[in-house]
Design a protein around this motif. Structure first.
Motif, mmCIF file in Angstrom:
data_model
loop_
_atom_site.group_PDB
_atom_site.id
_atom_site.type_symbol
_atom_site.label_atom_id
_atom_site.label_comp_id
_atom_site.label_asym_id
_atom_site.label_seq_id
_atom_site.Cartn_x
_atom_site.Cartn_y
_atom_site.Cartn_z
ATOM 1 N N UNK A 244 -52.481 9.831 57.857
ATOM 2 C CA UNK A 244 -51.514 10.198 58.999
ATOM 3 C C UNK A 244 -50.231 10.010 58.905
ATOM 4 N N UNK A 245 -49.989 8.698 58.286
ATOM 5 C CA UNK A 245 -48.414 8.449 58.026
ATOM 6 C C UNK A 245 -47.917 9.338 56.891
ATOM 7 N N UNK A 246 -48.571 9.796 56.016
ATOM 8 C CA UNK A 246 -48.143 10.630 55.072
ATOM 9 C C UNK A 246 -47.921 12.168 55.709
ATOM 10 N N UNK A 247 -48.888 12.604 56.561
ATOM 11 C CA UNK A 247 -48.584 13.743 57.104
ATOM 12 C C UNK A 247 -47.535 13.577 58.333
ATOM 13 N N UNK A 248 -47.419 12.623 58.774
ATOM 14 C CA UNK A 248 -46.295 12.481 59.823
ATOM 15 C C UNK A 248 -44.886 12.751 58.959
ATOM 16 N N UNK A 249 -44.883 12.025 57.936
ATOM 17 C CA UNK A 249 -43.589 12.097 57.200
ATOM 18 C C UNK A 249 -43.196 13.426 56.425
ATOM 19 N N UNK A 250 -44.382 13.994 55.985
ATOM 20 C CA UNK A 250 -44.332 15.256 55.241
ATOM 21 C C UNK A 250 -44.084 16.269 56.163
ATOM 22 N N UNK A 251 -44.843 16.404 57.396
ATOM 23 C CA UNK A 251 -44.552 17.776 58.100
ATOM 24 C C UNK A 251 -43.942 17.349 59.666
ATOM 25 N N UNK A 252 -44.227 16.508 60.396
ATOM 26 C CA UNK A 252 -43.811 16.372 61.711
ATOM 27 C C UNK A 252 -42.714 15.851 61.812
ATOM 28 N N UNK A 253 -41.972 14.800 60.979
ATOM 29 C CA UNK A 253 -40.461 14.493 61.050
ATOM 30 C C UNK A 253 -39.835 15.391 60.460
ATOM 31 N N UNK A 254 -40.075 16.354 59.433
ATOM 32 C CA UNK A 254 -38.983 17.351 59.015
ATOM 33 C C UNK A 254 -38.973 18.410 60.304
ATOM 34 N N UNK A 255 -40.135 18.696 60.879
ATOM 35 C CA UNK A 255 -40.386 19.792 62.083
ATOM 36 C C UNK A 255 -39.561 19.420 63.239
ATOM 37 N N UNK A 256 -39.615 18.053 63.560
ATOM 38 C CA UNK A 256 -38.964 17.536 64.813
ATOM 39 C C UNK A 256 -37.427 17.696 64.458
ATOM 40 N N UNK A 257 -36.891 17.262 62.910
ATOM 41 C CA UNK A 257 -35.426 17.334 62.948
ATOM 42 C C UNK A 257 -35.097 18.953 62.920
#
Length: 405
Positions: A244-257
Motif C-alpha cells: 500500500x505504501x508503494x502504491x500510494x507513493x507511486x500513484x496517489x501522491x503524483x495524482x494528488x500533486x
C-alpha cells in the motif's frame, strides 16, 4: 458605460448619501468581497467589448421580432382565432347540441324505454312466471316426495338398525383395546430392558469418556492452528502495508500533486473566464436593450414625423374645416329643405284625405239619408230596484216570482 464592477459603498457613506432613509433594524450579513486579481480585470474589458458588439445586433433583431409578433398576434391571429371559434361554435357546436338535445337524446330515451319494456316482456316476465308457477310448486312436490321415499326410511334405518349395531361394535372394540393396551405395556418393558438400558450404559460409561478425550485433543490442535493463523495474518498485514505504501507513493501522491498544482489552477482559470463571459453577455444584453430601445424609439419618432404628424395636420387643418363647411353649407340646408318639403307634403296629404272623407259623407247622406237619432234608454227609478244587501240574489221563503214587488 461602466465596464467594471463597483464595490458596495460602506454603511457610513450610504447613510451620508441618503440621510432620510431609516436605518434597517436587521441588516443581512453580506459575504466578504473577494479581491479580484489583475488577470480578471484584464480579461473583463475585451470580453465585454466583444460581447457588446456581438449582442447588440441580436438584441435589435430580437426586439423587432417581438414587436412584429405582438402586432401580428393582436391584429391578425387573435381576431382570426376568435372568428374561427365563433364559426365553429355557430356552425358545429350549436347544431350538434340542438341535434343531441332535441333529436338524439329523446330518441335514445324512447328506444331505451321500448327496449327495456320489450326485454322485460321477452325475458324477465316469462321466466318469473315459469319459476313462480311451475318450478317452485314442482320442486316443493318433489321435495316432499323425496322426503317420504328417502329421508324417512334412512332415519328409521339409522335409529333402529345402525345405532344398536354401532353400540355393539364399540363395546367389542373397547374390550379388544383393553387387551391390546396390556400387551403393549409388556412389549414396551421388554424392549426397554433389551435396548434402552444397554444403550444408556454404553453412552454413559464408554462413549462419554472417549468423546471427552477426543475434545481435549481437538482443543490442543485448534490452539496450535490459531497461533499459526495469527502469524500468517501478521505476515499478510506487513506485506499489505508495504504494498500500500508503494502504491500510494507511486500513484496517489503524483495524482494528488497533478490535481492540486496543475488541474485545479487550470479549472479555476477556466471558471473565471466562463464567469466573466457570462457576466459580459448579461451586461451586453442589458446595454443592448437600452440601445435597442433608443434606436427603435428614434425610428418610431421618425415615422411619426414623416407620416403620422402630416396626416394628423392634414386631418385637423384641411379635412375637418372642409367637412364642417360642407356640413354647414350643403348638408344642413339640404336636410332642412327636405324636412320642409316632407312637412308640406304631409299637410297636403292630410288635407286631401279630410276633403275626400267629407265628400264621401256628403254622398252617403244624399243617397241614404241622415243617420237616425238615438233614443235614450229610460232608467229604472231607485225605488223599483232590489235592495242592496250583503247576501246573494235569492228569494225569501214566503216570496214568489209573482209577489216579488
Amino acid at each position: 458605460m461602466d465596464l467594471e464592477k463597483r464595490p458596495a459603498a460602506p454603511p457610513a457613506e450610504q447613510a451620508a448619501q441618503h440621510p432620510a432613509a431609516p436605518a434597517p433594524q436587521f441588516a443581512p450579513r453580506q459575504p466578504p468581497a473577494q479581491a479580484e486579481g489583475c488577470l480578471v480585470v484584464a480579461i473583463r474589458l475585451p470580453v465585454r467589448i466583444v460581447a457588446l458588439v456581438v449582442v447588440v445586433p441580436v438584441r435589435l433583431v430580437w426586439d423587432a421580432l417581438v414587436v412584429a409578433g405582438r402586432f401580428l398576434l393582436d391584429t391578425a391571429l387573435r381576431p382570426v382565432g376568435r372568428a374561427l371559434a365563433w364559426l365553429g361554435r355557430t356552425l358545429v357546436l350549436l347544431p350538434l347540441g340542438a341535434l343531441w338535445t332535441y333529436v338524439l337524446a329523446p330518441l335514445g330515451r324512447g328506444l331505451a324505454a321500448a327496449g327495456l319494456f320489450l326485454g322485460k316482456c321477452l325475458f324477465v316476465w316469462p321466466w318469473v312466471g315459469l319459476w313462480r308457477y311451475v318450478v317452485v310448486p314442482v320442486g316443493l312436490g318433489l321435495g316432499w316426495l323425496l322426503h317420504l321415499l328417502l329421508v324417512v326410511p334412512a332415519v328409521a334405518l339409522y335409529r333402529y338398525v345402525l345405532t344398536p349395531v354401532g353400540h355393539a361394535i364399540a363395546w367389542v372394540a373397547r374390550g379388544i383395546g383393553a387387551g391390546g393396551k396390556a400387551l403393549g405395556r409388556g412389549v414396551r418393558w421388554l424392549l426397554r430392558m433389551l435396548f434402552v438400558v444397554p444403550a444408556v450404559a454404553l453412552y454413559r460409561y464408554v462413549l462419554t469418556p472417549v468423546g471427552h478425550a477426543i475434545a481435549w485433543v481437538a482443543r490442543g490442535i485448534g490452539a496450535g492452528l490459531m497461533w499459526l493463523g495469527a502469524g500468517i495474518v501478521w505476515l499478510l498485514r506487513g506485506i499489505g502495508f508495504v504494498v500500500g505504501t508503494l502504491l500510494r507513493w507511486i500513484f496517489v501522491v503524483p495524482a494528488v500533486a497533478v490535481w492540486r498544482w496543475v488541474l485545479a489552477p487550470i479549472g479555476r482559470g477556466i471558471a473565471v473566464v466562463a464567469r466573466e463571459i457570462g457576466d459580459a453577455l448579461g451586461h451586453a444584453w442589458r446595454v443592448a436593450g437600452h440601445v435597442s430601445r433608443a434606436v427603435w424609439r428614434f425610428f418610431g419618432q421618425l415615422l411619426r414625423w414623416i407620416f403620422v404628424s402630416p396626416a394628423r395636420w392634414v386631418y385637423r387643418s384641411v379635412l375637418t374645416p372642409a367637412g364642417h363647411a360642407v356640413r354647414d353649407l350643403v348638408w344642413r340646408p339640404a336636410a332642412d329643405a327636405a324636412r320642409a318639403v316632407g312637412r308640406a307634403t304631409r299637410q297636403a296629404l292630410a288635407t286631401a284625405r279630410q276633403s275626400v272623407r267629407q265628400a264621401r259623407a256628403d254622398v252617403r247622406r244624399a243617397l241614404f239619408g241622415g243617420a237616425r237619432e238615438r233614443t235614450p234608454v229610460e232608467r229604472v227609478p231607485q225605488a223599483r230596484r232590489e235592495p242592496d244587501s250583503g247576501r246573494g240574489r235569492t228569494l225569501d221563503p214566503g216570496t214568489t216570482v209573482l209577489t216579488k214587488d
